[in-house]
Design a protein around this motif. Structure first.
Motif, PDB file in Angstrom:
ATOM      1  N   SER A 183      -4.695  38.098 -31.727  1.00 56.61           N
ATOM      2  CA  SER A 183      -3.415  37.692 -30.905  1.00 56.61           C
ATOM      3  C   SER A 183      -3.426  38.556 -29.486  1.00 56.61           C
ATOM      4  O   SER A 183      -2.440  38.456 -28.988  1.00 56.61           O
ATOM      5  CB  SER A 183      -2.372  38.473 -31.796  1.00 56.61           C
ATOM      6  N   LYS A 184      -4.358  38.951 -28.977  1.00 59.31           N
ATOM      7  CA  LYS A 184      -4.639  39.744 -27.765  1.00 59.31           C
ATOM      8  C   LYS A 184      -3.999  38.524 -26.719  1.00 59.31           C
ATOM      9  O   LYS A 184      -4.144  37.409 -26.915  1.00 59.31           O
ATOM     10  CB  LYS A 184      -6.078  39.863 -27.451  1.00 59.31           C
ATOM     11  N   THR A 185      -3.252  39.292 -25.807  1.00 56.11           N
ATOM     12  CA  THR A 185      -2.535  38.659 -24.513  1.00 56.11           C
ATOM     13  C   THR A 185      -1.321  37.878 -25.139  1.00 56.11           C
ATOM     14  O   THR A 185      -0.600  37.326 -24.331  1.00 56.11           O
ATOM     15  CB  THR A 185      -3.502  37.700 -23.886  1.00 56.11           C
ATOM     16  N   GLY A 207     -18.012  35.656 -36.412  1.00 59.14           N
ATOM     17  CA  GLY A 207     -17.662  34.503 -36.420  1.00 59.14           C
ATOM     18  C   GLY A 207     -16.174  34.331 -35.606  1.00 59.14           C
ATOM     19  O   GLY A 207     -15.243  35.402 -35.678  1.00 59.14           O
ATOM     20  N   MET A 208     -16.019  33.718 -34.750  1.00 63.13           N
ATOM     21  CA  MET A 208     -14.832  33.508 -33.805  1.00 63.13           C
ATOM     22  C   MET A 208     -14.508  31.882 -33.771  1.00 63.13           C
ATOM     23  O   MET A 208     -14.978  31.051 -34.586  1.00 63.13           O
ATOM     24  CB  MET A 208     -15.039  33.893 -32.354  1.00 63.13           C
ATOM     25  N   SER A 209     -13.593  31.524 -32.857  1.00 65.73           N
ATOM     26  CA  SER A 209     -12.922  29.986 -33.093  1.00 65.73           C
ATOM     27  C   SER A 209     -14.181  29.085 -33.158  1.00 65.73           C
ATOM     28  O   SER A 209     -14.282  28.051 -33.754  1.00 65.73           O
ATOM     29  CB  SER A 209     -12.013  29.644 -32.177  1.00 65.73           C
ATOM     30  N   GLY A 210     -15.050  29.389 -32.081  1.00 69.36           N
ATOM     31  CA  GLY A 210     -16.156  28.411 -31.709  1.00 69.36           C
ATOM     32  C   GLY A 210     -17.253  28.523 -32.661  1.00 69.36           C
ATOM     33  O   GLY A 210     -18.039  27.530 -32.848  1.00 69.36           O
ATOM     34  N   VAL A 214     -13.809  36.793 -40.385  1.00 66.92           N
ATOM     35  CA  VAL A 214     -13.769  35.856 -39.447  1.00 66.92           C
ATOM     36  C   VAL A 214     -12.682  36.491 -38.257  1.00 66.92           C
ATOM     37  O   VAL A 214     -11.654  36.832 -38.862  1.00 66.92           O
ATOM     38  CB  VAL A 214     -13.970  34.656 -39.574  1.00 66.92           C
ATOM     39  N   ARG A 215     -13.041  36.444 -36.805  1.00 68.95           N
ATOM     40  CA  ARG A 215     -11.820  36.977 -36.045  1.00 68.95           C
ATOM     41  C   ARG A 215     -11.757  35.622 -34.952  1.00 68.95           C
ATOM     42  O   ARG A 215     -12.235  35.305 -34.296  1.00 68.95           O
ATOM     43  CB  ARG A 215     -12.414  38.082 -35.067  1.00 68.95           C
ATOM     44  N   ILE A 216     -10.312  35.000 -35.301  1.00 68.39           N
ATOM     45  CA  ILE A 216     -10.117  33.890 -34.770  1.00 68.39           C
ATOM     46  C   ILE A 216      -8.872  33.862 -33.911  1.00 68.39           C
ATOM     47  O   ILE A 216      -7.504  34.151 -34.501  1.00 68.39           O
ATOM     48  CB  ILE A 216     -10.013  32.764 -35.988  1.00 68.39           C
ATOM     49  N   GLY A 217      -8.910  33.423 -32.710  1.00 66.97           N
ATOM     50  CA  GLY A 217      -7.852  33.655 -31.795  1.00 66.97           C
ATOM     51  C   GLY A 217      -7.301  32.498 -31.347  1.00 66.97           C
ATOM     52  O   GLY A 217      -6.303  31.889 -31.803  1.00 66.97           O
ATOM     53  N   SER A 218      -7.965  31.659 -30.360  1.00 67.38           N
ATOM     54  CA  SER A 218      -7.392  30.340 -29.694  1.00 67.38           C
ATOM     55  C   SER A 218      -7.265  29.296 -30.795  1.00 67.38           C
ATOM     56  O   SER A 218      -6.210  28.490 -30.362  1.00 67.38           O
ATOM     57  CB  SER A 218      -8.584  30.076 -28.479  1.00 67.38           C
ATOM     58  N   SER A 219      -7.973  29.163 -31.780  1.00 65.29           N
ATOM     59  CA  SER A 219      -7.956  28.163 -32.657  1.00 65.29           C
ATOM     60  C   SER A 219      -6.417  28.471 -33.315  1.00 65.29           C
ATOM     61  O   SER A 219      -6.047  27.366 -33.892  1.00 65.29           O
ATOM     62  CB  SER A 219      -8.890  27.948 -33.555  1.00 65.29           C
ATOM     63  N   GLY A 246      -5.237  28.488 -26.214  1.00 69.21           N
ATOM     64  CA  GLY A 246      -5.930  29.092 -25.423  1.00 69.21           C
ATOM     65  C   GLY A 246      -5.532  30.244 -24.523  1.00 69.21           C
ATOM     66  O   GLY A 246      -4.265  30.361 -24.657  1.00 69.21           O
ATOM     67  N   ARG A 247      -6.310  30.993 -23.966  1.00 67.25           N
ATOM     68  CA  ARG A 247      -5.743  32.399 -23.371  1.00 67.25           C
ATOM     69  C   ARG A 247      -5.945  31.975 -21.780  1.00 67.25           C
ATOM     70  O   ARG A 247      -6.739  31.802 -21.312  1.00 67.25           O
ATOM     71  CB  ARG A 247      -6.533  33.562 -23.683  1.00 67.25           C
TER      72      ARG A 247
HETATM   73  C1  LIG Z   1     -11.182  37.286 -28.351  1.00 66.29           C
HETATM   74  C2  LIG Z   1     -11.689  37.840 -29.202  1.00 66.29           C
HETATM   75  C3  LIG Z   1     -12.068  37.029 -30.696  1.00 66.29           C
HETATM   76  C4  LIG Z   1     -11.500  35.473 -30.781  1.00 66.29           C
HETATM   77  O1  LIG Z   1     -11.937  34.697 -29.867  1.00 66.29           O
HETATM   78  P1  LIG Z   1     -11.565  33.283 -29.955  1.00 66.29           P
HETATM   79  O2  LIG Z   1     -12.634  32.366 -29.261  1.00 66.29           O
HETATM   80  O3  LIG Z   1     -10.186  33.049 -29.285  1.00 66.29           O
HETATM   81  O4  LIG Z   1     -11.136  32.969 -31.264  1.00 66.29           O
HETATM   82  C5  LIG Z   1     -13.100  37.506 -31.522  1.00 66.29           C
HETATM   83  N1  LIG Z   1     -13.643  38.565 -31.411  1.00 66.29           N
HETATM   84  C6  LIG Z   1     -13.723  39.292 -30.453  1.00 66.29           C
HETATM   85  C7  LIG Z   1     -14.408  40.658 -30.256  1.00 66.29           C
HETATM   86  C8  LIG Z   1     -12.943  38.992 -29.231  1.00 66.29           C
HETATM   87  O5  LIG Z   1     -12.625  39.757 -28.281  1.00 66.29           O
END
Ligand SMILES: *Cc1c(COP(=O)(O)O)cnc(C)c1O
Length: 219
Positions: free
Chosen positions: A24-26, A193-196, A209-214, A218-219
């Protein structure tokens, strides 16, 4: 798509053993509250001050994960409440986390960040540095931290084979490290693992998994 819909469709497709960190950063607290109201309780932030501000404003049953690079002098601001620190990559940082954890009468869970990408900018330990850290006397003395897993980020590329190779490499290191018996290092969590690339990461053995933009856009 709304945050609620995004979150629900991602969660529905995740295998049961995978932990979802909503990054949830930003994003403003109102966005996080939408995810909270949809049942999400684990949030990931990459700046300590921003995480502390959100922690103050939000319900106290949230688990806050620090996923960014940590500056030693800021550890004290999150030590009272942080639930997992993902990006630990030095003994010096671990010693500071241990010191602040002790002050707060806590044991703080950490993941060691392992360097798997080809890019030079990514933080992390290589396999040899990991081994020497874990076998050092200085590490053994740290009673107020616990290493509960490893974390890594793949190269930012469209090349799936490349990403797969890097995730597989991290899984191999994870399995080897998991087999060690060290009192303050008991691996359960593999954060990759992130959104992509999270589907690929799960295929390669990720458990978190660490999912932000999905989720939040987008940020
Ligand atoms: C921002 C961030 C994510 C999430 O990225 P998204 O592409 O938005 O899912 C995951 N891991 C780390 C370490 C990040 O800084």
């Amino acid at each position: 798509m709304s945050i609620t819909n995004n979150l629900q469709s991602i969660k529905a497709a995740l295998p049961d053993h995978i932990t979802l960190v909503a990054v949830s950063k930003t994003k403003p607290v109102s966005y996080l509250m939408q995810a909270y109201d949809a049942g999400q309780r684990i949030f990931g932030e990459n700046k300590i001050q921003e995480m502390a501000d959100k922690w103050e404003q939000m319900p106290k049953d949230i688990q806050w994960h620090m996923i960014g690079h940590v500056q030693t002098n800021k550890v004290k601001y999150m030590a009272p409440f942080v639930s997992l620190i993902h990006g630990v990559d030095s003994l010096k940082l671990l010693q500071e986390i241990n010191k602040q954890a002790l002050k707060n009468n806590r044991i703080i869970d950490c993941l060691l960040q392992i360097y798997i990408a080809e890019e030079e900018s990514k933080f992390g330990l290589d396999e040899a540095e990991l081994a020497s850290l874990l076998s050092s006397n200085e590490f053994e003395e740290l009673k107020n931290i616990k290493i509960v897993g490893l974390m890594g980020m793949a190269t930012f590329t469209d090349n799936k084979d490349q990403i797969k190779k890097e995730f597989t490499q991290l899984k191999t290191i994870f399995d080897k490290t998991k087999a060690l018996t060290i009192s303050n290092c008991q691996l359960e969590t593999l954060s990759m693992g992130m959104s992509g690339d999270y589907q690929l990461a799960i295929e390669c053995g990720s458990t978190m998994v660490r999912i932000g933009s999905s989720i939040f856009g987008g940020r």
